[in-house]
Scaffold this active site. Sequence first.
Site, mmCIF file in Angstrom:
data_model
loop_
_atom_site.group_PDB
_atom_site.id
_atom_site.type_symbol
_atom_site.label_atom_id
_atom_site.label_comp_id
_atom_site.label_asym_id
_atom_site.label_seq_id
_atom_site.Cartn_x
_atom_site.Cartn_y
_atom_site.Cartn_z
ATOM 1 C CB ILE A 98 -9.311 7.462 -0.859
ATOM 2 C CG1 ILE A 98 -9.666 6.392 -1.903
ATOM 3 C CG2 ILE A 98 -9.577 6.994 0.564
ATOM 4 C CD1 ILE A 98 -11.078 5.870 -1.881
ATOM 5 C CB SER B 100 -4.244 4.746 -8.480
ATOM 6 O OG SER B 100 -4.925 5.937 -8.829
ATOM 7 C CB ALA C 1 4.545 5.151 -15.293
ATOM 8 C CG ASN D 177 -1.516 1.318 1.545
ATOM 9 O OD1 ASN D 177 -2.473 1.754 0.912
ATOM 10 N ND2 ASN D 177 -0.924 2.021 2.522
ATOM 11 C CE1 TYR E 203 0.179 7.704 -6.592
ATOM 12 C CE2 TYR E 203 -1.616 7.845 -8.177
ATOM 13 C CZ TYR E 203 -1.160 7.549 -6.904
ATOM 14 O OH TYR E 203 -2.043 7.094 -5.950
HETATM 15 P P1 NDP Z 1 -0.791 8.756 2.689
HETATM 16 O O1 NDP Z 1 0.119 9.782 2.104
HETATM 17 O O2 NDP Z 1 -1.899 9.187 3.583
HETATM 18 O O3 NDP Z 1 0.081 7.637 3.461
HETATM 19 C C1 NDP Z 1 1.210 7.109 2.821
HETATM 20 C C2 NDP Z 1 1.742 5.955 3.647
HETATM 21 O O4 NDP Z 1 2.836 5.358 2.945
HETATM 22 C C3 NDP Z 1 2.286 6.380 5.000
HETATM 23 O O5 NDP Z 1 2.034 5.340 5.927
HETATM 24 C C4 NDP Z 1 3.795 6.497 4.749
HETATM 25 O O6 NDP Z 1 4.589 6.312 5.924
HETATM 26 C C5 NDP Z 1 4.004 5.343 3.780
HETATM 27 N N1 NDP Z 1 5.194 5.464 2.933
HETATM 28 C C6 NDP Z 1 5.475 6.443 2.036
HETATM 29 N N2 NDP Z 1 6.680 6.216 1.454
HETATM 30 C C7 NDP Z 1 7.152 5.068 1.999
HETATM 31 C C8 NDP Z 1 8.350 4.317 1.833
HETATM 32 N N3 NDP Z 1 9.309 4.687 0.970
HETATM 33 N N4 NDP Z 1 8.524 3.206 2.587
HETATM 34 C C9 NDP Z 1 7.569 2.806 3.456
HETATM 35 N N5 NDP Z 1 6.416 3.461 3.657
HETATM 36 C C10 NDP Z 1 6.219 4.583 2.937
HETATM 37 O O7 NDP Z 1 -1.370 7.954 1.426
HETATM 38 P P2 NDP Z 1 -2.822 7.299 1.166
HETATM 39 O O8 NDP Z 1 -3.262 6.573 2.382
HETATM 40 O O9 NDP Z 1 -3.683 8.290 0.531
HETATM 41 O O10 NDP Z 1 -2.438 6.255 0.016
HETATM 42 C C11 NDP Z 1 -2.121 4.880 0.288
HETATM 43 C C12 NDP Z 1 -1.964 4.164 -1.050
HETATM 44 O O11 NDP Z 1 -3.180 4.278 -1.786
HETATM 45 C C13 NDP Z 1 -0.871 4.754 -1.942
HETATM 46 O O12 NDP Z 1 -0.226 3.724 -2.646
HETATM 47 C C14 NDP Z 1 -1.648 5.621 -2.903
HETATM 48 O O13 NDP Z 1 -0.974 5.808 -4.099
HETATM 49 C C15 NDP Z 1 -2.912 4.806 -3.079
HETATM 50 N N6 NDP Z 1 -4.045 5.555 -3.558
HETATM 51 C C16 NDP Z 1 -4.539 6.626 -2.847
HETATM 52 C C17 NDP Z 1 -5.631 7.334 -3.315
HETATM 53 C C18 NDP Z 1 -6.199 8.489 -2.574
HETATM 54 O O14 NDP Z 1 -7.126 9.133 -3.128
HETATM 55 N N7 NDP Z 1 -5.765 8.807 -1.367
HETATM 56 C C19 NDP Z 1 -6.275 6.966 -4.590
HETATM 57 C C20 NDP Z 1 -5.685 5.837 -5.255
HETATM 58 C C21 NDP Z 1 -4.615 5.157 -4.744
HETATM 59 P P3 NDP Z 1 4.911 7.564 6.950
HETATM 60 O O15 NDP Z 1 3.631 7.808 7.719
HETATM 61 O O16 NDP Z 1 6.004 7.036 7.800
HETATM 62 O O17 NDP Z 1 5.297 8.715 6.085
#
Ligand code: NDP
Length: 247
Positions: free
Chosen positions: A188, A142, A157, A90, A155
């Site tokens: 979301i 996504s 890609a 995720n 993103y």
């Molecule tokens: P957030 O930005 O709210 O949270 C991102 C999470 O990913 C955090 O827990 C962060 O950790 C962690 N993270 C980021 N980079 C790394 C890394 N290099 N290694 C380990 N952990 C990492 O994102 P969302 O909850 O919105 O999104 C979650 C997933 O859902 C993503 O893949 C996103 O692309 C996808 N998505 C989201 C949508 C949306 O509308 N929100 C729509 C479609 C897909 P930390 O807290 O430590 O920074």
Amino acid sequence: MQLQDKVALITGASRGIGKAIALRLAQEGASIAVVYAGNHQAAQETANEIEGLGRKVKTYACDVSDYNATGELVKTVLADFGQVDILVNNAGITRDGLILSMKEEDFDAVLNTNLKGAFYLTRHLYSHFMRKRSGRILNISSVVGLHGNAGQANYAAAKAGLIGLTKSTAKELAGRGVTCNAIAPGYIESDMTAALPEKARQAILGSIPAKRPGNPEDVAALVAFLAGENASYITGEVIRVDGGMGM
Ligand code: NDP
């Protein structure tokens, strides 16, 4: 509880969608390995809530874009929990911009975290799942991976790549009782989307037939279903959770 005695490793579980997935799977009875990048406080808060549900939980700071670090992570999680039954890839980031001005490092950062991170975790857990002859892999893609998006070439890609990774993983492991599916959320509410300019936010909201933004729990509910026994014959699928946006 359909996930009793199961162990879930969830990346990006400190916040947003990953946190909701962690809490939902814990409600279903699973023990949880919370993986995050660097936000210790948020990860600890997630862990406290999971503990409050009476489940075993541990937090792991690990950069999923680092092959060796993810290898060490998997070893540690297997030592701590004895098994992994559910892998949820995720963790994700954005570095938006038009291709005309997108820096190579911004393209690489998004590919490395969003796509290679999922490959690394799948790779490191592959033989574990093969030996167990069971497992569930959920890749959070996504709708942007299905349709593309101006300003998000990196993103899109990465998220489209995740769909190819999902189908290939599903084909390789189906005979071993392991399923792999991708989920394509639409808009979301999370820290990621809170960073969008208000005008862009309103434009997206206007394009959602359900007339509301999604919430992380909408995605978590599907993950819980796909992680359970009732989904054992579903693999290689891409399922949207988007309020009808992609119709
Ligand atoms: P957030 O930005 O709210 O949270 C991102 C999470 O990913 C955090 O827990 C962060 O950790 C962690 N993270 C980021 N980079 C790394 C890394 N290099 N290694 C380990 N952990 C990492 O994102 P969302 O909850 O919105 O999104 C979650 C997933 O859902 C993503 O893949 C996103 O692309 C996808 N998505 C989201 C949508 C949306 O509308 N929100 C729509 C479609 C897909 P930390 O807290 O430590 O920074």
